[in-house]
Motif scaffolding. Structure first.
Motif, PDB file in Angstrom:
ATOM      1  N   SER A  78     101.864   2.209  44.671  1.00  0.00           N
ATOM      2  CA  SER A  78     101.953   1.633  43.335  1.00  0.00           C
ATOM      3  C   SER A  78     103.091   0.617  43.296  1.00  0.00           C
ATOM      4  N   TRP A  80     104.926   0.363  40.863  1.00  0.00           N
ATOM      5  CA  TRP A  80     106.030   1.054  40.197  1.00  0.00           C
ATOM      6  C   TRP A  80     107.104   1.468  41.189  1.00  0.00           C
ATOM      7  N   GLN A  81     106.786   1.439  42.466  1.00  0.00           N
ATOM      8  CA  GLN A  81     107.764   1.806  43.488  1.00  0.00           C
ATOM      9  C   GLN A  81     108.919   0.805  43.557  1.00  0.00           C
ATOM     10  N   GLY A  83     110.568  -0.083  40.971  1.00  0.00           N
ATOM     11  CA  GLY A  83     111.563   0.610  40.148  1.00  0.00           C
ATOM     12  C   GLY A  83     112.209   1.743  40.907  1.00  0.00           C
ATOM     13  N   SER A  84     111.422   2.406  41.747  1.00  0.00           N
ATOM     14  CA  SER A  84     111.964   3.468  42.594  1.00  0.00           C
ATOM     15  C   SER A  84     112.984   2.908  43.577  1.00  0.00           C
TER      16      SER A  84
END
Length: 373
Positions: A78, A80-81, A83-84
């Motif tokens: 994703s 969104w990683q 942000g990780s």
């Protein structure tokens, strides 16, 4: 580069009572200026260890990094990683601050325990060489902002001193150096790559290094392990984007925490001799903001106190700060403290002025008066 040496500890107070001020020679007065402060700090119990604080921090760092790894796997493929990646950078920087504290003997009484704690934290958790950093940082503490002695002002990319700014160079580079203050912080986006590379170069080099194979094994496990995890979970494009964001944010956070400490403070000529109190106070800058700022910067916001008492546990720096400021005022020693944003402004203006004119615009009267010695 020579072998790493033990980080500086607080200068011991001389035994016996101090001589009467009227009869003291200048060297004795300079020594006692710090001795009186050191005794007051010791009597206040501010040099004691804070085992509960540090064990909580160390265990918490290990748990949070493990939780991050589990979360990374669960999120999977994703965007969104990215942000990780930011979260990981913050966790690694906060963990690196603990390695800094251990290297300064702040955590345990045992030097061996501190060494191994810093070794594990730096190499296995953060991916930086403890031996490389310890040698570099020890020399910085011994001679902050001293030309030819402090490795932190002897960099190829940025001209921190007038001598470096006025070196012959192509016109395009002269144009860049004249505006180096503006690109200093963007350059920190590459600092993460630089920190990992410098450590590996030292570990793989021929110079003497204590525990070389231990460091190399830990670095391979840490750096190789993260790359494996990232590219097993993410496809090549997303994995590369993840690593770019992680390294950029890590470098910016690390560099942004260390930059306010000394850049723009007076430079010290190699031949100038200063007593311990003035050498550490005049070349260091505090950042105001209390506990929130201390958490953000890992205690580096109390830079004056840290340089005077490098083995003091981080929680005590806040408590000793008023004592140090009052003592400096009584001794007539300038004590510098600004906000974080003011310090960044000073850094930019200083670097631009040095790069443009080859001058040190923040030369204090004490240093200016002794440059001719």
């Amino acid at each position: 580069m020579g072998p790493p040496v033990t980080l500086l500890t607080d200068p011991p107070a001389p035994a016996g009572s101090l001589p009467a001020p009227a009869r003291r020679r200048p060297a004795e007065r300079a020594t006692s200026d710090f001795t009186a402060l050191a005794k007051a700090v010791q009597d206040a119990g501010l040099m004691r260890r804070r085992y509960g604080y540090y064990w909580t921090k160390l265990i918490g760092a290990a748990v949070l990094l493990a939780a991050w790894a589990v979360g990374f796997v669960l999120v999977g493929d994703s965007w969104w990683q990215l942000g990780s990646a930011v979260v990981l950078s913050v966790l690694l920087t906060q963990t690196a601050f603990l390695g800094h504290d251990a290297a300064h003997r702040q955590i345990f009484r045992s030097g061996r325990w501190n060494d191994w704690t810093s070794l594990v934290v730096a190499n296995l958790f953060v991916g930086l060489s403890y031996g490389w950093w310890q040698s570099k940082h020890t020399r910085h503490h011994a001679a902050p902002n001293e030309e030819g002695a402090d490795p932190d002002i002897d960099l190829a990319v940025i001209a921190f001193t007038p001598a470096r700014a006025t070196r012959p160079r192509p016109r395009a580079l002269r144009w860049l150096v004249a505006r180096q203050g503006w690109y200093f912080f963007p350059t920190l986006l590459l600092e993460g790559v630089s920190l990992h590379a410098d450590g590996l170069i030292r570990v793989l080099g021929r110079g003497k290094l204590k525990r070389r194979w231990v460091e190399l094994t830990m670095l391979v496990l840490r750096l190789g392990g993260l790359l494996t995890l990232v590219f097993v979970v993410l496809p090549p494009g997303k994995g590369a984007a993840f690593m770019a964001v992680q390294l950029a944010v890590f470098g910016l956070y690390m560099g942004g925490s260390f930059a306010p400490n000394h850049i723009g403070m007076p430079l010290v000529p190699a031949r100038l001799r200063l007593d311990f109190l003035r050498r550490q106070v005049l070349m260091s800058r505090n950042v105001s903001g209390g506990r929130p700022m201390s958490v953000l910067m890992g205690g580096l916001n109390y830079q004056v106190e840290h340089h005077l008492f490098p083995s003091m546990a981080r929680p005590h720096l806040r408590r000793v700060q008023p004592m140090v400021e009052a003592h400096c005022a009584a001794m007539g020693v300038p004590y510098t403290q600004t906000t974080l944003w003011q310090s960044y402004g000073i850094v930019i203006r200083y670097l631009n002025t040095v790069g443009l004119k080859g001058r040190d615009p923040f030369l204090c009267p004490l240093v200016a008066g002794r440059r001719a010695l």
